[in-house]
Design a protein around this motif. Structure first.
Motif, PDB file in Angstrom:
ATOM      1  N   ASP A   1       3.021  -5.011   3.568  1.00  0.00           N
ATOM      2  CA  ASP A   1       3.045  -4.880   2.109  1.00  0.00           C
ATOM      3  C   ASP A   1       1.647  -4.961   1.522  1.00  0.00           C
TER       4      ASP A   1
ATOM      5  N   TYR B   1       1.589  -0.556  -6.613  1.00  0.00           N
ATOM      6  CA  TYR B   1       2.803   0.246  -6.705  1.00  0.00           C
ATOM      7  C   TYR B   1       2.456   1.720  -6.657  1.00  0.00           C
TER       8      TYR B   1
ATOM      9  N   GLU C   1       4.476   5.154  -6.685  1.00  0.00           N
ATOM     10  CA  GLU C   1       5.820   5.648  -6.971  1.00  0.00           C
ATOM     11  C   GLU C   1       6.335   6.560  -5.868  1.00  0.00           C
TER      12      GLU C   1
ATOM     13  N   GLY D   1       5.518   6.551  -2.804  1.00  0.00           N
ATOM     14  CA  GLY D   1       5.612   5.869  -1.526  1.00  0.00           C
ATOM     15  C   GLY D   1       4.397   6.089  -0.639  1.00  0.00           C
TER      16      GLY D   1
ATOM     17  N   GLU E   1      10.257   3.193   3.670  1.00  0.00           N
ATOM     18  CA  GLU E   1       9.484   2.751   2.511  1.00  0.00           C
ATOM     19  C   GLU E   1      10.040   1.436   1.957  1.00  0.00           C
TER      20      GLU E   1
ATOM     21  N   HIS F   1       8.982  -0.250  -1.681  1.00  0.00           N
ATOM     22  CA  HIS F   1       8.109  -0.450  -2.822  1.00  0.00           C
ATOM     23  C   HIS F   1       8.906  -0.873  -4.048  1.00  0.00           C
TER      24      HIS F   1
ATOM     25  N   LYS G   1       8.311  -1.485  -8.353  1.00  0.00           N
ATOM     26  CA  LYS G   1       7.464  -1.450  -9.547  1.00  0.00           C
ATOM     27  C   LYS G   1       7.421  -2.816 -10.211  1.00  0.00           C
TER      28      LYS G   1
ATOM     29  N   LYS H   1       4.310  -3.729  -5.821  1.00  0.00           N
ATOM     30  CA  LYS H   1       3.981  -3.680  -4.393  1.00  0.00           C
ATOM     31  C   LYS H   1       4.509  -2.397  -3.776  1.00  0.00           C
ATOM     32  N   SER H   2       3.829  -1.958  -2.749  1.00  0.00           N
ATOM     33  CA  SER H   2       4.289  -0.856  -1.916  1.00  0.00           C
ATOM     34  C   SER H   2       4.104  -1.269  -0.466  1.00  0.00           C
TER      35      SER H   2
END
Length: 405
Positions: A231, A235, A237, A239, A266, A268, A270, A274-275
């Motif tokens: 991680d 963020y 979006e 991925g 994936e 993630h 918002k 985190k992604s």
């Protein structure tokens, strides 16, 4: 220099490890010794480097066992190139065929080449673009699935990329400890996958100019799988995987993740800013061996003998229940003792071979009496004279290809 060329040089140097003239003139000497700052023999420097690299292939958390999968790479390199044993003797020592030894030896040399390649990359950063990724390499690379410690692999990759993380001001944080995270995978391929993914994270952290450049590695385990979460506090979006910087990396991840049976998904959010990625390693379904012996210590002995294989051992002390239990478990093999009270092993063997539901299950007969001909005549596929020796047991299981996929 491409990795393939480098690996050939490593093979040649191993073959001439104690040939002083050859070690002085091999191209590997020029690659390493000229950057070492040492003033002595360059050939001796390279020999020590190779010996040290072989030594790093020892498992850190396992007691030495020449027949254990974890020790196989080190044992083959040590016996073939340091002790200078011939192929036949090494194969006998490991209770494997010469054909299997050739396959494992290729993997062992390859593993050593990658250790030295890591050193080479540190001296020549441009070599990082020359890892084996072409279609021809994909077809030729031999996958070697074995039990490895996921925590150790991640920690090793983190150390390898220490220079990169320092330059990019990225902090790596590994949660949990180094125990229990055993998986079945190919160490070399998994390292390459992790290196590719981490470099992807580094580039994204740099592009998005996030002030908190922290990569967190978390480990989880349940009955079905072991999971690694990676991680980053950013963020994205679309991925991580959709932002892969090169088509080559995307192709390699898709191909090799299937080869070593790891699922990459994936992760993630918002809300949490985190992604990340989730790497799932399914636990292998072990083949089952039914061991029939009225003595509990004997059952524990078989469990100990086969503890480092991919086999699950189920013990049974009541011979009268063998047929029913065999129908229920459908084992890959039955190991059957002869001298048991009330119903002896010969009667059990006959019952197994007369029953339609069990007649095709291979049976190995164990007896202190030398009666292999009788065992064969009644349908057994093998005979072991008691007391059973681990090497003999492993050899007959290998001969029957029980360990093969």
């Amino acid at each position: 220099m491409l990795f393939e060329e480098f690996e050939v040089l490593v093979k040649e140097s191993l073959s001439n490890l104690f040939d002083y003239a050859a070690m002085e003139t091999t191209p590997l000497t020029a690659l390493f010794a000229t950057h070492s700052g040492q003033s002595g023999s360059k050939g001796e420097f390279l020999r020590k480097l190779i010996l040290e690299s072989i030594d790093t292939l020892k498992p850190n958390d396992k007691a030495f066992d020449a027949n254990a999968n974890e020790w196989r790479t080190y044992t083959i390199l040590n016996q073939r190139y340091i002790e200078n044993l011939n192929s036949l003797d090494v194969a006998r020592n490991l209770s494997i065929s010469e054909r299997q030894l050739r396959r494992y030896q290729r993997k062992a040399v390859e593993a050593l080449a990658y250790r030295l390649w890591d050193r080479y990359q540190a001296i020549y950063p441009e070599a990082r673009q020359a890892t084996p990724t072409s279609d021809s390499n994909i077809k030729e690379f031999i996958v070697n699935l074995e039990e490895i410690n996921l925590w150790e692999v991640v920690s090793g990759v983190n150390k390898l990329l220490a220079t990169t993380t320092s330059e990019d001001h990225v902090e790596l944080k590994t949660q949990n400890n180094e125990t229990l995270w055993m998986i079945e995978s190919d160490r070399i391929i998994l390292r390459q996958i992790l290196i590719g993914l981490m470099n992807q994270f580094f580039q994204l952290l740099h592009e998005f100019e996030t002030p908190n450049r922290l990569l967190t590695f978390s480990f989880f385990r349940d009955e079905e799988k072991t999971t690694l979460n990676i991680d980053a506090p950013i963020y994205i979006e679309a991925g991580i995987l959709s932002n892969l910087h090169t088509p080559e990396l995307k192709k390699n991840l898709s191909f090799w993740s299937q080869e070593i049976n790891v699922q990459i998904n994936e992760n993630h959010s918002k809300e949490q800013n985190k992604s990340g990625l989730i790497l799932e390693f399914p636990h292998p379904q072990k083949k089952l061996i039914l061991v029939v012996d009225d003595q509990e210590p004997a059952l524990r002995m078989y469990e100990r003998y086969l503890s480092r294989t991919k086999l699950k051992i189920v013990g049974l002390t009541k011979p009268s229940k063998v047929v029913a239990r065999a129908k229920e478990l459908k084992p890959a093999l039955i190991v059957l003792d002869i001298m048991m009270p009330k119903v002896d092993g010969w009667e059990v063997l006959q019952s197994l071979k007369l029953d339609e539901g069990t007649r095709n299950i291979p049976v190995i007969v164990c007896s202190a009496w030398g009666e292999p001909e009788l065992a064969t005549s009644l349908g057994a596929v093998g005979f072991l004279k008691k007391p059973v020796i681990q090497r003999d047991l492993l050899a007959i299981i290998q001969k029957l290809k029980i360990l093969d996929d």
